[in-house]
Enzyme design. Structure first.
Site, PDB file in Angstrom:
ATOM      1  N   HIS A 288       0.853  -0.830  -0.265  1.00  0.00           N
ATOM      2  CA  HIS A 288      -0.048   0.119   0.013  1.00  0.00           C
ATOM      3  C   HIS A 288       1.431   1.523  -0.201  1.00  0.00           C
ATOM      4  O   HIS A 288       2.135   0.921   1.293  1.00  0.00           O
ATOM      5  CB  HIS A 288      -1.122  -0.084   0.981  1.00  0.00           C
ATOM      6  N   ASP A 300       6.379   1.210   6.671  1.00  0.00           N
ATOM      7  CA  ASP A 300       4.839   0.986   6.689  1.00  0.00           C
ATOM      8  C   ASP A 300       3.849   1.680   5.774  1.00  0.00           C
ATOM      9  O   ASP A 300       3.371   3.020   5.958  1.00  0.00           O
ATOM     10  CB  ASP A 300       3.934   0.764   8.277  1.00  0.00           C
ATOM     11  N   GLU A 334      -5.575   2.203   2.659  1.00  0.00           N
ATOM     12  CA  GLU A 334      -4.779   0.755   3.207  1.00  0.00           C
ATOM     13  C   GLU A 334      -5.036   0.461   5.251  1.00  0.00           C
ATOM     14  O   GLU A 334      -5.917   0.239   5.362  1.00  0.00           O
ATOM     15  CB  GLU A 334      -3.749  -0.223   2.918  1.00  0.00           C
ATOM     16  N   GLU A 335      -4.429   2.316   5.519  1.00  0.00           N
ATOM     17  CA  GLU A 335      -4.563   1.989   6.699  1.00  0.00           C
ATOM     18  C   GLU A 335      -6.206   2.753   7.493  1.00  0.00           C
ATOM     19  O   GLU A 335      -6.245   2.429   8.916  1.00  0.00           O
ATOM     20  CB  GLU A 335      -4.039   3.332   7.198  1.00  0.00           C
ATOM     21  N   ASP A 362       2.933  -6.037   4.056  1.00  0.00           N
ATOM     22  CA  ASP A 362       2.718  -4.925   4.803  1.00  0.00           C
ATOM     23  C   ASP A 362       2.954  -5.676   5.559  1.00  0.00           C
ATOM     24  O   ASP A 362       2.398  -5.035   6.670  1.00  0.00           O
ATOM     25  CB  ASP A 362       1.512  -4.915   4.234  1.00  0.00           C
ATOM     26  N   HIS A 432       3.347   2.995  12.795  1.00  0.00           N
ATOM     27  CA  HIS A 432       3.068   4.194  12.795  1.00  0.00           C
ATOM     28  C   HIS A 432       3.759   4.860  13.819  1.00  0.00           C
ATOM     29  O   HIS A 432       1.973   6.059  14.641  1.00  0.00           O
ATOM     30  CB  HIS A 432       1.705   3.221  13.668  1.00  0.00           C
TER      31      HIS A 432
END
Length: 469
Positions: A288, A300, A334-335, A362, A432
């Protein structure tokens, strides 16, 4: 004479003893046939590995990612940065000489965190590091000042429900695993609101911390009041837990300027190497392109997106063209729960029988150990055999179940799926957070990941038959 005729007739039959004819009068392959077919890819697999790990393409995926991440930065759904990233990749894939490069439009959530801060006022002044959680509402303009209650679980919160009313709930849940612990991030605000809390602060879902909050998406319920919610560092959560255990009264001032806008236009980014014999059949590789709005989104999921691009580049560089179409998809949003992927599935599901396998990387591009696979036993045996081609780099394991939000729709409906497995020991240190930058990435490890991804996708795309399902 009749015996001479019988012998003559029998000699005309194909010599496939013990095999039954298919309806199209071809003979199904035994697993031994399939093993021999896969063994025939040994030299191609070696050429892919040599090019990716030792040759001219060495470090290319890392260098491409570094240039992209440094130029664009973080890429939150609905943001101008994500728009810029999609335009960047559209141009880059065209320049790379890939085929059918195009954008498929989707609608994605648009949330912005705005200005945010938290300050402990009692028992002492202390600035609390926070990151608002995705889709959180704002505090009132003047902020919220309230006493804190610290709990270690939802069970404790429910037992102490009467104490929580009018307070800020701080969750100091221990990290067990991401899958087990992430429910506090996704459901924490709802559970706190149910008992009358005015806000919730969640200990970051991280296995290690250097006072760094980790953000992520969270979900409200339509029948429960929406309260502001943010993640805080492991250190601050543990400190407030110790303070409360000693009987201290903690008061915190929280201010968040988060805002949710109407859904924004975005795109899934697609490129292909068109198949030579069965172009309508698809082997899909993906990562992604969006990220959170902190760090650079290098891990990520910049790494996964760029080794997926690298797979097509390596195959093109070697002058290979598999029988099936190899399709790269760089997902958007995606998140926020696989928003771009869900719309892609709805658009393409009518052709589901032509999707051979869906692959997503991912979970980092650290030192690879193998492949997670979802599919039936026969397909798994074939994938295990393909993985033997990666013995030169000692990456041959096949694990139960593929992971990937963006490919889940396909796997749920019977399409085989695969995900890269790698060393996750440090993944949730940076996940994140502001720490998700190019400093996390290692070019040698990305080379190995690219080699694995390319060998697997190419061989599956080039074998005479699709994976059984």
């Amino acid at each position: 004479m009749k015996y001479v005729f019988l012998i003559f007739f029998m000699n005309l039959l194909p010599h496939y003893t013990g095999k039954s004819l298919r309806r199209d009068h071809s003979y199904p392959k035994t697993f031994e046939d399939i093993k021999n077919e896969i063994a025939g890819y040994t030299d191609i697999a070696k050429a892919i590995i040599d090019l990716a790990v030792h040759g001219k393409a060495q470090n290319r995926s890392y260098e491409r990612l570094a240039e992209f991440a440094d130029a664009i930065g973080p890429r939150l759904s609905g943001s101008k940065n994500l728009d810029a990233a999609i335009k960047y990749m559209f141009s880059a894939l065209q320049k790379d000489g890939l085929e059918n490069v195009h954008l498929e439009p989707v609608k994605v959530p648009h949330w912005e965190r705005g200005e945010e801060f938290a300050m402990m006022l009692q028992p002492r002044n202390h600035s609390i590091a926070i990151l608002g959680l995705g889709s959180s509402v704002a505090t009132p303009p003047e902020g919220i000042t309230a006493e804190v209650i610290v709990v270690a679980s939802f069970d404790e919160l429910h037992r102490r429900a009467q104490e929580a009313k009018g307070k800020i709930v701080v969750y100091n849940e221990p990290f067990i695993s991401y899958g087990e612990t992430v429910r506090y991030r996704s459901q924490g605000a709802v559970e706190a609101a149910k008992v009358g809390a005015v806000a919730s602060l969640i200990r970051s879902i991280a296995s290690f911390s250097i006072h760094s909050p980790h953000t992520g998406w969270q979900n409200y319920q339509s029948d429960v009041p929406r309260i502001p919610t943010a993640c805080i560092s492991v250190e601050d959560a543990e400190m407030m837990s110790r303070m409360c255990a000693r009987g201290a009264k903690i008061i915190v001032h929280l201010k968040m300027g988060a805002k949710t806008y109407s859904d924004s236009p975005s795109f899934n980014t697609v490129a292909e190497i068109v198949g030579s014999k069965y172009p309508e059949q698809i082997v899909l590789v993906s990562g992604h392109l969006d990220s959170w709005d902190v760090g650079q989104g290098a891990m990520d999921d910049g790494g996964g997106a760029f080794i997926s691009w690298e797979a097509l580049s390596l195959i093109k560089d070697l002058g290979l063209r598999p029988k099936r179409t190899l399709r790269l998809v760089l997902w958007t949003a995606e998140e926020q729960g696989g928003i771009g992927a869900e719309q892609y599935y709805q658009l393409h599901k009518e052709n589901i029988s032509n999707f051979d396998i869906v692959m997503e990387s991912d979970e980092g591009t650290f030192k690879p150990s193998g492949l997670g696979f979802t599919g039936n036993a026969k397909a798994r045996d074939i994938v295990k055999e393909i993985m033997t081609l990666l013995q030169p780099i000692n990456v041959t394991d096949v694990y139960d179940y593929a992971d990937g939000t963006d490919i889940e729709y396909w796997m749920r409906n019977g399409v085989p799926g695969a995900s890269l497995r790698d060393d996750l020991s440090k993944y949730f240190w940076f996940h994140h957070s502001q720490g998700d930058t190019m400093t996390v990435q290692d070019p040698n490890q990305m080379n190995l990941c690219a080699a694995v991804w390319t060998v697997v996708s190419y061989v599956i795309a080039d074998m005479e038959e699709m994976l059984p399902r």
